[in-house]
Scaffold this motif. Structure first.
Motif, mmCIF file in Angstrom:
data_model
loop_
_atom_site.group_PDB
_atom_site.id
_atom_site.type_symbol
_atom_site.label_atom_id
_atom_site.label_comp_id
_atom_site.label_asym_id
_atom_site.label_seq_id
_atom_site.Cartn_x
_atom_site.Cartn_y
_atom_site.Cartn_z
ATOM 1 N N VAL A 83 0.894 -1.225 -0.045
ATOM 2 C CA VAL A 83 -0.111 0.048 -0.021
ATOM 3 C C VAL A 83 0.978 1.238 -0.037
ATOM 4 O O VAL A 83 1.905 1.281 0.789
ATOM 5 N N CYS A 84 0.312 2.247 -0.765
ATOM 6 C CA CYS A 84 1.400 3.409 -0.713
ATOM 7 C C CYS A 84 1.115 4.448 0.419
ATOM 8 O O CYS A 84 0.447 4.104 1.015
ATOM 9 N N LEU A 85 2.179 5.483 0.592
ATOM 10 C CA LEU A 85 2.065 6.172 1.437
ATOM 11 C C LEU A 85 0.724 6.856 1.996
ATOM 12 O O LEU A 85 0.234 6.963 2.964
ATOM 13 N N PHE A 86 0.199 7.512 0.807
ATOM 14 C CA PHE A 86 -1.076 8.184 1.119
ATOM 15 C C PHE A 86 -2.097 7.270 1.562
ATOM 16 O O PHE A 86 -2.870 7.742 2.422
ATOM 17 N N CYS A 87 -2.140 6.005 0.922
ATOM 18 C CA CYS A 87 -3.422 5.078 1.357
ATOM 19 C C CYS A 87 -2.869 4.728 2.769
ATOM 20 O O CYS A 87 -3.904 4.355 3.728
ATOM 21 N N GLN A 88 -1.568 4.331 3.188
ATOM 22 C CA GLN A 88 -1.326 4.248 4.706
ATOM 23 C C GLN A 88 -1.825 5.642 5.559
ATOM 24 O O GLN A 88 -2.540 5.004 6.541
ATOM 25 N N VAL A 142 2.253 -0.871 -8.176
ATOM 26 C CA VAL A 142 1.178 -0.122 -8.178
ATOM 27 C C VAL A 142 0.207 -0.367 -7.005
ATOM 28 O O VAL A 142 0.147 -1.731 -6.442
ATOM 29 N N CYS A 143 -0.226 0.618 -6.245
ATOM 30 C CA CYS A 143 -0.717 0.450 -4.779
ATOM 31 C C CYS A 143 -2.099 -0.266 -4.966
ATOM 32 O O CYS A 143 -2.967 0.160 -5.920
ATOM 33 N N PRO A 144 -2.124 -1.391 -4.435
ATOM 34 C CA PRO A 144 -3.472 -2.125 -4.280
ATOM 35 C C PRO A 144 -4.702 -1.423 -3.981
ATOM 36 O O PRO A 144 -5.912 -1.782 -4.335
ATOM 37 N N THR A 145 -4.763 -0.484 -3.169
ATOM 38 C CA THR A 145 -5.997 0.054 -2.503
ATOM 39 C C THR A 145 -6.315 1.546 -3.329
ATOM 40 O O THR A 145 -7.470 1.850 -3.359
ATOM 41 N N CYS A 146 -5.230 2.300 -4.037
ATOM 42 C CA CYS A 146 -5.893 3.405 -4.775
ATOM 43 C C CYS A 146 -5.362 3.235 -6.432
ATOM 44 O O CYS A 146 -5.753 4.240 -7.164
ATOM 45 N N LEU A 147 -4.857 2.126 -6.723
ATOM 46 C CA LEU A 147 -4.506 1.799 -8.141
ATOM 47 C C LEU A 147 -3.584 3.062 -8.689
ATOM 48 O O LEU A 147 -3.671 3.454 -9.623
#
Ligand SMILES: [Zn+2]
Length: 487
Positions: free
Chosen positions: A15-20, A64-69
């Protein structure tokens, strides 16, 4: 569950930093400086791309971030901005924008899969009914909107902004939908005789969370935690649409051979021009390049009736406008062009707000209207007739819908108030009467004069007990104090 544990697990899932941060429920400005926000939340911050200066390694490490693609990635934001600048947005002279981002279902589903994964991992620390992350919709507002506004040098303006429609897609959308349909049949089997429910965003919002669909059932259809996709989001289309601008004014109708709107009979034009067309073609091109513009007025007059005095209030509703203001010089130019038609003249041209339109719509029934009618008698006017037509106390008439408008209005008998009558004789021709009438709006004046075979009672003809015809009619005043006088 500590913040650090949560973040460690999210990181493990790619998961990317934004989604974290979304899962740490960051709000407002907290997405602006990621490092600061992580520190404030007591979570170790490591941006993997910080640790190397080699762009190839940097690229490789980023999945690719799995939660925000990758919706929130810097690359995607750049792509978005480029696409917006690639539209004809430059032709819009507006300071504001509004973003309308349409997301694919897969982008709803991936965070849902993460929700199940967190529940599986942390158990009761995760709520089953309320999502563990700041919603995408909210995050778009906090992360994407400010970036785009800043880069385009625009403000976010829901009321008067340029609407930017962004359509996002994803390579896996179809496959995900297929699996969702299957899952939906198991989770919400259709009752006998009921149709299959269409998969939609609102369906997922309403019916899909761990308290409503079990982990086991969900796991059978989708991977939990969500798999890391091969591709990020696709930018399918970006279109811009200007705000709606309202131009109000008052028109005077000088011609007795001009219809209100284009008059077409059996596919052929009866008259070449109309008030609506004259006004639109002299004002609209300054604001838009489409032909369709909505013309509204406080009532209307017949083709052969003039409208004098201060004129009749009207509004143009111009959608997809590329301007929301006009200079006084521009206003004068429009006015001069309309006046040059010698059929219509306008005054008090101005930009108004949408909520002001209620004035023009309300005006219809209650208002008073002043008319001047030129009437012809069979025999010369007498003092008796003039006395009978000098009425200062109001009275009521019953008026059936005139035969001439029955094709567009229902047959009804309506009570209408006549507030005053005043008659004078024409010096050159004693058969002619000048009649000033003040009535409730919506009164048919021609029928009030001749009575239309008793369909209007009383009428001027029945009051004086003889035939009387109307030769010409002018609207002298419309009792609607809007738009404000500026000329
Ligand atoms: Zn993300």
């Amino acid at each position: 569950m500590k913040n650090q544990e949560l973040v460690d697990y999210l990181k493990e899932c790619g998961v990317c930093l934004f989604c974290q941060l979304r899962h740490l429920k960051a709000r407002g400005e907290e997405y602006k400086n990621l490092k600061q926000s992580f520190e404030r939340l007591n979570v170790s911050y490591e941006d993997e791309s910080d640790n190397t200066s080699d762009p190839i390694i940097k690229k490789k490490r980023e999945n690719v971030c799995p939660t925000c693609l990758d919706l929130f990635s810097a690359d995607f934001k750049e792509k978005l901005i480029d696409s917006i600048l690639g539209t004809d947005i430059a032709k819009y002279e507006c300071d504001g924008i509004v973003l309308a981002i349409s997301i694919p279902i897969v982008l709803q589903l991936q965070p849902l899969a993460m929700w199940y994964a967190l529940l599986d991992k942390f158990g009761k620390d995760i709520n089953e009914e309320r999502a563990p992350d700041v919603s995408l919709k909210e995050a778009i507002k906090l992360i994407i909107n400010p970036t785009i506004c800043e880069r385009l040098k625009k403000t976010y303006d829901i009321e008067n902004g340029i609407m930017i429609n962004i359509n996002l897609g994803h390579a896996q959308e179809e496959a995900i939908l297929y699996r969702l349909r299957k899952l939906n049949n198991l989770a919400y089997p259709p009752k006998k005789g009921q149709k299959l429910e269409q998969i939609s965003r609102s369906l997922i919002e309403k019916k899909y969370n761990p308290s409503r669909v079990s982990l086991e059932l969900f796991k059978d259809a989708f991977s939990v935690p969500p798999s890391i996709p091969n591709e990020g989001l696709k930018l399918e289309s970006v279109t811009v649409y200007g705000p709606t601008t309202y131009v109000a004014g008052r028109y005077r109708k000088i011609s007795r051979k001009l219809s209100h709107t284009p008059w077409v009979l059996n596919g052929k034009r009866v008259m070449d021009d109309s008030i609506e067309e004259i006004i639109i073609r002299n004002i609209a091109p300054y604001f838009c390049d489409q032909k369709k513009v909505n013309f509204m007025s406080s009532g209307r007059e017949d083709v052969d009736v003039r409208c004098l005095g201060a004129g009749r209030p009207f509004v143009l509703e111009i959608s997809n406008a590329f301007r929301t203001t006009m200079s006084s010089q521009q206003t004068l130019k429009m006015k001069a062009n309309i006046d040059a038609s010698q059929k219509v003249s306008v005054r008090d041209l101005q930009i108004v707000k949408r909520e002001d339109l209620t004035h023009i719509k309300m005006g219809e029934e209650q208002k008073r209207k002043c008319y001047r009618a030129l009437c012809q008698l069979d025999s010369p006017a007498t003092v008796g007739i003039l006395e009978m037509l000098n009425v200062t106390k109001g009275f009521e008439i019953q008026q059936k819908t005139p035969i001439r408008v029955l094709h567009r209005r229902p047959l009804l008998t309506r009570p209408r108030s006549i507030y005053s009558l005043k008659a004078s004789v024409c010096e050159e021709n004693k058969h002619l009467l000048i009649l000033d009438v003040v009535t409730q709006a919506g009164t048919y004046i021609k029928e009030l004069v001749h009575g239309e075979f008793g369909r209007t009672t009383p009428s001027i003809a029945s009051i004086i007990g003889q035939r009387i015809d109307i030769v010409a009619l002018d609207v002298e005043e419309i009792d609607l104090d809007w738009p404000p006088s500026i000329d």
